[in-house]
Design a protein around this motif. Structure first.
Motif, mmCIF file in Angstrom:
data_model
loop_
_atom_site.group_PDB
_atom_site.id
_atom_site.type_symbol
_atom_site.label_atom_id
_atom_site.label_comp_id
_atom_site.label_asym_id
_atom_site.label_seq_id
_atom_site.Cartn_x
_atom_site.Cartn_y
_atom_site.Cartn_z
ATOM 1 N N PHE A 1 0.852 -1.179 0.000
ATOM 2 C CA PHE A 1 0.000 0.000 0.000
ATOM 3 C C PHE A 1 0.897 1.241 0.000
ATOM 4 O O PHE A 1 2.003 1.230 0.544
ATOM 5 C CB PHE A 1 -0.919 0.012 1.219
ATOM 6 C CG PHE A 1 -1.906 -1.120 1.252
ATOM 7 C CD1 PHE A 1 -2.730 -1.375 0.163
ATOM 8 C CD2 PHE A 1 -2.023 -1.930 2.373
ATOM 9 C CE1 PHE A 1 -3.644 -2.417 0.182
ATOM 10 C CE2 PHE A 1 -2.933 -2.979 2.405
ATOM 11 C CZ PHE A 1 -3.747 -3.218 1.309
ATOM 12 N N THR A 2 0.398 2.310 -0.587
ATOM 13 C CA THR A 2 1.167 3.556 -0.687
ATOM 14 C C THR A 2 0.492 4.656 0.121
ATOM 15 O O THR A 2 -0.659 4.519 0.558
ATOM 16 C CB THR A 2 1.267 4.010 -2.145
ATOM 17 O OG1 THR A 2 -0.046 4.378 -2.610
ATOM 18 C CG2 THR A 2 1.823 2.901 -3.029
ATOM 19 N N ASP B 1 -2.756 5.476 -1.343
ATOM 20 C CA ASP B 1 -3.843 4.567 -0.961
ATOM 21 C C ASP B 1 -4.471 5.019 0.354
ATOM 22 O O ASP B 1 -5.701 5.068 0.482
ATOM 23 C CB ASP B 1 -3.319 3.131 -0.798
ATOM 24 C CG ASP B 1 -2.892 2.508 -2.117
ATOM 25 O OD1 ASP B 1 -3.536 2.792 -3.146
ATOM 26 O OD2 ASP B 1 -1.907 1.745 -2.117
ATOM 27 N N TYR B 2 -3.610 5.343 1.324
ATOM 28 C CA TYR B 2 -4.132 5.767 2.626
ATOM 29 C C TYR B 2 -4.802 7.135 2.529
ATOM 30 O O TYR B 2 -5.820 7.385 3.197
ATOM 31 C CB TYR B 2 -3.011 5.770 3.660
ATOM 32 C CG TYR B 2 -2.537 4.368 3.999
ATOM 33 C CD1 TYR B 2 -3.391 3.461 4.622
ATOM 34 C CD2 TYR B 2 -1.256 3.938 3.676
ATOM 35 C CE1 TYR B 2 -2.963 2.178 4.917
ATOM 36 C CE2 TYR B 2 -0.824 2.657 3.966
ATOM 37 C CZ TYR B 2 -1.682 1.778 4.577
ATOM 38 O OH TYR B 2 -1.273 0.493 4.866
ATOM 39 N N ARG C 1 -8.247 6.547 1.282
ATOM 40 C CA ARG C 1 -9.115 5.971 2.322
ATOM 41 C C ARG C 1 -9.575 7.044 3.306
ATOM 42 O O ARG C 1 -10.751 7.080 3.692
ATOM 43 C CB ARG C 1 -8.374 4.854 3.062
ATOM 44 C CG ARG C 1 -8.102 3.629 2.216
ATOM 45 C CD ARG C 1 -7.333 2.582 2.996
ATOM 46 N NE ARG C 1 -6.940 1.455 2.147
ATOM 47 C CZ ARG C 1 -6.250 0.405 2.564
ATOM 48 N NH1 ARG C 1 -5.855 0.334 3.842
ATOM 49 N NH2 ARG C 1 -5.932 -0.570 1.727
ATOM 50 N N TYR D 1 -6.094 0.541 8.991
ATOM 51 C CA TYR D 1 -6.701 0.608 7.668
ATOM 52 C C TYR D 1 -6.555 1.994 7.041
ATOM 53 O O TYR D 1 -6.269 2.124 5.849
ATOM 54 C CB TYR D 1 -8.178 0.241 7.769
ATOM 55 C CG TYR D 1 -8.964 0.446 6.498
ATOM 56 C CD1 TYR D 1 -8.863 -0.463 5.444
ATOM 57 C CD2 TYR D 1 -9.799 1.552 6.340
ATOM 58 C CE1 TYR D 1 -9.572 -0.265 4.266
ATOM 59 C CE2 TYR D 1 -10.510 1.750 5.164
ATOM 60 C CZ TYR D 1 -10.391 0.843 4.131
ATOM 61 O OH TYR D 1 -11.103 1.043 2.970
ATOM 62 N N HIS E 1 -5.902 -4.651 -4.453
ATOM 63 C CA HIS E 1 -4.774 -5.076 -3.627
ATOM 64 C C HIS E 1 -5.250 -5.754 -2.339
ATOM 65 O O HIS E 1 -4.637 -6.724 -1.866
ATOM 66 C CB HIS E 1 -3.884 -3.883 -3.287
ATOM 67 C CG HIS E 1 -3.227 -3.262 -4.480
ATOM 68 N ND1 HIS E 1 -2.759 -4.006 -5.545
ATOM 69 C CD2 HIS E 1 -2.966 -1.969 -4.793
ATOM 70 C CE1 HIS E 1 -2.239 -3.204 -6.453
ATOM 71 N NE2 HIS E 1 -2.352 -1.964 -6.029
ATOM 72 N N GLU E 2 -6.346 -5.258 -1.784
ATOM 73 C CA GLU E 2 -6.909 -5.904 -0.605
ATOM 74 C C GLU E 2 -7.443 -7.287 -0.945
ATOM 75 O O GLU E 2 -7.246 -8.256 -0.184
ATOM 76 C CB GLU E 2 -8.020 -5.040 -0.014
ATOM 77 C CG GLU E 2 -7.552 -3.735 0.601
ATOM 78 C CD GLU E 2 -8.709 -2.932 1.145
ATOM 79 O OE1 GLU E 2 -8.870 -2.904 2.377
ATOM 80 O OE2 GLU E 2 -9.469 -2.349 0.336
#
Length: 380
Positions: free
Chosen positions: A13-14, A17-18, A21, A47, A157-158
């Motif tokens: 994850f990058t 990505d976070y 979210r 997460y 990816h998840e």
């Protein structure tokens, strides 16, 4: 036996990505009429940011997300260096506080003074009460109640991580069938399962249910000192986390040849599990999965012995929303991941449960993350 099979490393994850979210969480909060969300250390924080404190203590750590406001992570000064190393740290602002100062005074300016906030369920009461004292006109609601689908829909990816966890659990099941069952305690077989999960890459083992004979009639039986006997039906339910995402599978095996009734009940549960899976189609509600599986068992006269919901969501924890249960009208959408695990439990005699983790694909059909046979395995 390698704990990290070749080609098994997940796509990292990058920070982006976070960031995405956290943006979605803030937007979802606004849609739900909230001023924002407050996230304490635990699965939601991992997460959203990739940050997991090495120790959860009485010192306040909280992520503040609000629409139109940059994400801020409030941390104790002594933990700031670790927080700065989190993959998601570039997507947020760190604000630290030192021992002897008031952490709630640091956090209060980040809050709408009359706002209603969603709070992660594992927040400490002392911290929530401290915020209420600092900003008395704020109000709070459980994040699970306010935003139950926060983590429900997984990206590619998840999904790949959940697939890897499911494949590892399958390999553990294939290996456990080779061990001796008769004459050993449930705890010994449970220890074998835990060892196998770790050997196939799990960093965390959450449960290893080994319910033999009458113990199998308790869906959440904890492995005990009962010695497994020839003629026992055995419920094996096990899972944990690999690459940060969950596995959870159940198969029911038999020591020696089963009776006609045992085989009939096992076949019934297998049919119910298949019916639940076939119900996973575009446009259905979560409760429709439960209804499909439950109808098979009820129509066969065993409805009173199916005593739990048909399924639960899975992701960074092994149990999370959504739930496959009557009354849950939320639609199943692509990327949701959940168990389908009907069972029949005959008190004092035996139990049967069969469980796979399933997702809905983009084409509106179901995909299993567990591939081991549903047929009853005979063990020695």
């Amino acid at each position: 036996m390698s704990s990290t099979p070749a080609g098994d490393a997940p796509t990292p994850f990058t920070a982006d990505d976070y960031r995405a979210r956290m943006d979605r969480a803030a937007a979802s909060a606004a849609d739900a009429g909230l001023a924002g969300v407050l996230v304490a250390p635990g699965p939601d924080l991992v997460y959203l940011t990739g940050y997991q404190p090495t120790a959860i203590t009485e010192r306040l750590t909280v992520l503040v997300l609000a629409p139109g406001q940059d994400p801020v992570l409030v941390v104790p000064t002594l933990e700031a260096p670790d927080a700065e190393k989190a993959v998601g740290a570039p997507a947020l602002t760190l604000r630290d506080w030192t021992d002897g100062t008031d952490p709630y005074a640091v956090t209060a300016p980040l809050l709408d003074v009359t706002g209603r906030f969603g709070v992660s369920d594992n927040a400490w009461a002392m911290h929530l009460l401290g915020l209420q004292r600092a900003v008395p006109s704020t109000s709070y609601v459980s994040l699970t109640d306010a935003l139950p689908m926060l983590r429900a829909v997984k990206d590619a990816h998840e999904l790949s991580r959940i697939a890897a966890a499911g494949a590892a659990a399958d390999r553990a099941y294939e290996e456990i069938l080779k061990v001796r069952f008769a004459g050993r305690r449930e705890t010994e077989v449970a220890a074998d399962l835990a060892r196998l999960l770790r050997e196939f890459g799990h960093s965390q083992v959450d449960f290893t249910v080994v319910g033999s004979g009458p113990n199998g009639a308790n869906p959440h039986h904890e492995a005990g000192e009962r010695v497994i006997e020839r003629g026992d039906m055995i419920v094996l339910d096990f899972g944990g986390l690999k690459h940060g995402y969950g596995s959870d599978t159940t198969r029911t095996v038999h020591v020696g040849e089963p009776t006609d009734e045992e085989r009939r009940v096992h076949d019934l549960v297998r049919e119910a599990q298949q019916a639940g899976f076939e119900a996973v189609r575009a446009g259905i509600a979560c409760q429709d999965v439960d209804r499909a599986a439950r109808a098979v068992i009820t129509d066969a006269g065993y409805g009173e012995y199916f005593i739990h919901r048909t399924g639960h969501g899975i992701g960074v924890t092994t149990h999370e929303p959504p739930y496959m249960i009557e009354g849950e009208e939320r639609p199943v959408v692509p990327g949701m991941c959940f168990s389908i695990e009907p069972g029949v439990y005959l008190p004092g005699r035996f139990g049967v449960r069969i469980e796979d983790i399933v997702t809905m694909t983009e084409d509106g059909t179901g995909r299993r993350f567990n591939a081991t046979p549903h047929e009853m395995a005979i063990v020695g």
